[in-house]
Every structure is written in C-alpha cells, then in structure tokens.
Scaffold this motif. Structure first.
Motif, PDB file in Angstrom:
ATOM      1  N   PRO A  49       0.747  -1.293  -0.058  1.00  0.00           N
ATOM      2  CA  PRO A  49      -0.002   0.195  -0.029  1.00  0.00           C
ATOM      3  C   PRO A  49       0.719   1.172   0.038  1.00  0.00           C
ATOM      4  O   PRO A  49       2.151   1.278   0.488  1.00  0.00           O
ATOM      5  N   ASP A  50       0.165   2.248  -0.495  1.00  0.00           N
ATOM      6  CA  ASP A  50       0.952   3.691  -0.604  1.00  0.00           C
ATOM      7  C   ASP A  50       0.476   4.394   0.640  1.00  0.00           C
ATOM      8  O   ASP A  50      -0.637   4.764   0.771  1.00  0.00           O
ATOM      9  N   MET A  51       1.382   4.457   1.823  1.00  0.00           N
ATOM     10  CA  MET A  51       0.893   4.814   3.011  1.00  0.00           C
ATOM     11  C   MET A  51       0.957   6.567   3.248  1.00  0.00           C
ATOM     12  O   MET A  51       0.967   7.317   4.250  1.00  0.00           O
ATOM     13  N   ALA A  52       1.470   7.201   1.843  1.00  0.00           N
ATOM     14  CA  ALA A  52       1.812   8.643   2.183  1.00  0.00           C
ATOM     15  C   ALA A  52       0.580   9.555   2.506  1.00  0.00           C
ATOM     16  O   ALA A  52       0.675  10.499   3.373  1.00  0.00           O
ATOM     17  N   SER A  53      -0.414   9.238   2.120  1.00  0.00           N
ATOM     18  CA  SER A  53      -1.828   9.982   2.296  1.00  0.00           C
ATOM     19  C   SER A  53      -2.031   9.786   3.708  1.00  0.00           C
ATOM     20  O   SER A  53      -2.427  10.708   4.267  1.00  0.00           O
ATOM     21  N   PHE A  54      -2.166   8.275   4.298  1.00  0.00           N
ATOM     22  CA  PHE A  54      -2.389   8.202   5.625  1.00  0.00           C
ATOM     23  C   PHE A  54      -1.413   9.039   6.696  1.00  0.00           C
ATOM     24  O   PHE A  54      -1.669   9.459   7.582  1.00  0.00           O
ATOM     25  N   ASN A  55      -0.059   8.892   6.092  1.00  0.00           N
ATOM     26  CA  ASN A  55       0.958   9.655   7.009  1.00  0.00           C
ATOM     27  C   ASN A  55       0.667  11.127   7.255  1.00  0.00           C
ATOM     28  O   ASN A  55       0.691  11.773   8.391  1.00  0.00           O
ATOM     29  N   ARG A  56       0.249  11.663   6.013  1.00  0.00           N
ATOM     30  CA  ARG A  56      -0.239  13.009   6.048  1.00  0.00           C
ATOM     31  C   ARG A  56      -1.273  13.393   7.002  1.00  0.00           C
ATOM     32  O   ARG A  56      -1.290  14.521   7.603  1.00  0.00           O
ATOM     33  N   ILE A  57      -2.360  12.659   6.720  1.00  0.00           N
ATOM     34  CA  ILE A  57      -3.461  12.754   7.574  1.00  0.00           C
ATOM     35  C   ILE A  57      -3.138  12.667   9.277  1.00  0.00           C
ATOM     36  O   ILE A  57      -3.549  13.405   9.983  1.00  0.00           O
ATOM     37  N   ALA A  58      -2.211  11.402   9.348  1.00  0.00           N
ATOM     38  CA  ALA A  58      -1.855  11.090  10.663  1.00  0.00           C
ATOM     39  C   ALA A  58      -1.156  12.423  11.286  1.00  0.00           C
ATOM     40  O   ALA A  58      -1.326  12.828  12.568  1.00  0.00           O
ATOM     41  N   LEU A  59      -0.215  13.150  10.641  1.00  0.00           N
ATOM     42  CA  LEU A  59       0.457  14.147  11.146  1.00  0.00           C
ATOM     43  C   LEU A  59      -0.331  15.555  11.192  1.00  0.00           C
ATOM     44  O   LEU A  59      -0.127  16.250  12.085  1.00  0.00           O
ATOM     45  N   ASP A  60      -1.075  15.599  10.262  1.00  0.00           N
ATOM     46  CA  ASP A  60      -1.827  16.997  10.099  1.00  0.00           C
ATOM     47  C   ASP A  60      -3.093  16.969  10.835  1.00  0.00           C
ATOM     48  O   ASP A  60      -3.662  17.986  11.208  1.00  0.00           O
ATOM     49  N   VAL A  61      -3.853  15.896  11.268  1.00  0.00           N
ATOM     50  CA  VAL A  61      -5.069  15.751  11.590  1.00  0.00           C
ATOM     51  C   VAL A  61      -5.271  14.904  12.948  1.00  0.00           C
ATOM     52  O   VAL A  61      -5.531  15.396  14.118  1.00  0.00           O
ATOM     53  N   LEU A  62      -4.986  13.600  12.808  1.00  0.00           N
ATOM     54  CA  LEU A  62      -5.118  12.574  13.904  1.00  0.00           C
ATOM     55  C   LEU A  62      -4.307  13.113  15.037  1.00  0.00           C
ATOM     56  O   LEU A  62      -4.791  12.913  16.333  1.00  0.00           O
ATOM     57  N   ALA A  63      -3.220  13.009  14.905  1.00  0.00           N
ATOM     58  CA  ALA A  63      -2.134  13.334  15.891  1.00  0.00           C
ATOM     59  C   ALA A  63      -2.370  14.546  16.810  1.00  0.00           C
ATOM     60  O   ALA A  63      -2.240  14.603  17.868  1.00  0.00           O
ATOM     61  N   PRO A  64      -2.293  15.744  15.827  1.00  0.00           N
ATOM     62  CA  PRO A  64      -2.792  16.913  16.743  1.00  0.00           C
ATOM     63  C   PRO A  64      -4.138  16.800  17.403  1.00  0.00           C
ATOM     64  O   PRO A  64      -4.053  17.195  18.529  1.00  0.00           O
ATOM     65  N   LEU A  65      -5.208  16.170  16.956  1.00  0.00           N
ATOM     66  CA  LEU A  65      -6.347  16.092  17.950  1.00  0.00           C
ATOM     67  C   LEU A  65      -6.215  15.154  18.920  1.00  0.00           C
ATOM     68  O   LEU A  65      -6.661  15.573  19.997  1.00  0.00           O
ATOM     69  N   LEU A  66      -5.385  14.092  18.740  1.00  0.00           N
ATOM     70  CA  LEU A  66      -5.064  13.109  19.928  1.00  0.00           C
ATOM     71  C   LEU A  66      -4.144  13.912  20.910  1.00  0.00           C
ATOM     72  O   LEU A  66      -4.727  14.038  22.557  1.00  0.00           O
TER      73      LEU A  66
END
Length: 292
Positions: free
Chosen positions: A30-47
């Motif tokens: 799988p290409d994880m680039a999109s998930f990595n961006r979402i994780a760093l920009d959205v999920l991790a900040p909210l957590l």
C-alpha cells in the motif's frame, strides 16, 4: 506468573496489529503517504490536544515525569556522541536516533494498555515534550541547515502548545467538541501500529549490520539512564513504569523523515529504525518487567 500474564496482555495486542500491517504490506504494497499526512496533520494533533486539554489531566501531577523524560532525551544524546566517535559513525546520523524514541507509534498504545486511561495523559505529555525537542534540537543536530521554525509551525506542534496552554489555564473548548476530537484522535493509536508494520517490510538483510548499532544503542542507553534516573527522581508506580517504558522504546520513525529531508544518510538511519522496532519485541517486555 501474574507479571508474565500482565506483560503478555500489553504486548500481544500491540505486536498483533503490527503483524497485520506487515502481512498486509507484503501482499498489497500500500501507498501510506496519504495516511501519513492525515496522521501528522489531523489525527495526531487532535489526539495530543484532547489529552492535554482534558479536565482530568493536571500537568502539576506530572512535572517530575516530564523532567525525567527531558533529562533522558538529552542524556541519551550526550552518551551517543562519544559512541559515534568510537564506532566511526557520523554523529548527525547516530545521535538523533539514540536520543529520540518511537513514543508515538509504539509508546502511546503500549502506555494505554500497560497503565490504563487514567495515566494516558502523562504518556501524551511525554510524547509532546519529545516532539518539541525533536523538531527543534533534533532537527538542528540532523542538519545545520534545518529550519526549526518551519517544523515547530506544523499542526502537531501547534496542537501541543495549545494543549499545554489549556492545561495551564483551564481554558478549553466545550466538552462536546473535546469528545469529538478525542474520538477522532483515538483512531490514530491502532493505525500507527498498522503503519509501523507496513514500514517494517523495508528492512533488508543488507541493512542489518548498519542498523544494529543504533537499534541496540537506543534502548540500552535509555535504560542505563532511565533506571537510576527514576530512583533519583523518586518515581514510583505508574510514573516509574512510564519512564522506564519511554527509556526502552525503539528509535523514532519520524527521524527517517528528517534524515531523508536533509540527506543525512537516510539509508543508514532507516536501517537503524527498522531493526530497532523489530527488536522492540525483546526490549519492551524487559522495560515492562522492570516497571510493572
């Protein structure tokens, strides 16, 4: 026997999810680039923000642990510098790998399972302090041309600063908004483990020798500092266990991104990180045995 069962209850779910990610990546690539961006920009900040801004998180209760985490990071860097000179490794390659651990992908899920939700805020605070140091001092160690200002203006860093501000001032969004932030942020924990499993597929035999130094130095140096440090700070119970787990975690995956960005031997850094995370199956149970 009870201790062994407790350790198994913590590590088996974590490595089970990592294994699923590893198996899926071997088959599907799988290409994880999109998930990595979402994780760093959205999920991790909210957590991070939802944990630090929670009403039951009192930063005054965790000062000693946060000081311990800071001393451990800086002390690991000081010990890694002569190690790099002795072994002939480039300090800009080895030192950040030894200093900064995988307290996000692996540390947060482990802390939640090992110490419960009532102590999860402390783990997020350690994660936040580590990120602040990593994206400032760590980036500068990796490359003299690193612009820490750009890194510190990322969504994750802004959320961290806002979270600490809420913890200090008790000013926070309405509870219904915080609940939504927490719900979305919590999705990051299993997904980070899954993503870690996909990254482990990049480990090759040719990288084993290059990666062994950093892979072993990170947890061994951390525990060599963390065990006497926990005693010196008078930490007991969950705070002591959190610091020892923090000390034994493998190298931070994010360091590969910094090494790649600044072309600081990313192949060697990647080998250290991948092998270190694979060896976590040995060092994490050791830390839990010492801390539980």
């Amino acid at each position: 026997m009870e201790l062994i069962n407790r350790i198994a209850d913590v590590i088996i779910p974590v490595f089970f999810i990592v294994a699923i990610g590893y198996g899926y990546a071997l088959r599907m690539r799988p290409d994880m680039a999109s998930f990595n961006r979402i994780a760093l920009d959205v999920l991790a900040p909210l957590l991070v923000y939802s944990a630090l801004a929670a009403k039951d998180f009192q930063i005054a209760d965790h000062w000693t642990l946060l000081i311990g985490g800071t001393v451990l990071i800086l002390g690991s860097g000081l010990l890694a510098l002569p190690l790099a000179k002795i072994t002939g490794a480039q300090p800009r390659t080895l030192v950040p790998v030894v200093m900064f651990n995988n307290c996000g992908n692996m540390g947060l899920p482990l802390a939640l399972l090992a110490f419960g939700s009532e102590h999860f805020g402390a783990a997020v605070a350690l994660f936040s302090v580590s990120n602040l140091l990593h994206f400032s001092l760590g980036a500068r160690i990796t490359s003299h041309s690193a612009r820490s200002r750009d890194l510190l203006m990322s969504p994750l860093m802004i959320a961290t600063l806002l979270g600490f501000a809420s913890a200090f001032t008790d000013v926070r969004p309405p509870e219904v908004m915080l609940s939504g932030m927490k719900l979305l942020g919590d999705a990051l924990l299993p997904m980070m483990l899954f993503a870690l499993g996909t990254r482990l597929t990049a480990l090759t035999r040719s990288g084993l020798a290059l990666g062994m130094l950093g892979a072993l130095a990170r947890p061994l140096v951390g525990l060599a500092i963390g065990i006497p440090l926990a005693w010196a700070l008078g930490l007991e119970g969950a705070p002591r266990g959190q610091l020892l787990l923090f000390a034994a975690l493998p190298p931070a995956v994010i360091q590969f991104m910094l090494a790649e960005r600044y072309q600081q031997e990313p192949d060697k850094v990647g080998a250290m990180i991948m092998l270190g995370n694979a060896l976590a199956v040995l060092f994490v149970p050791l830390a839990l045995a010492l801390g539980l």
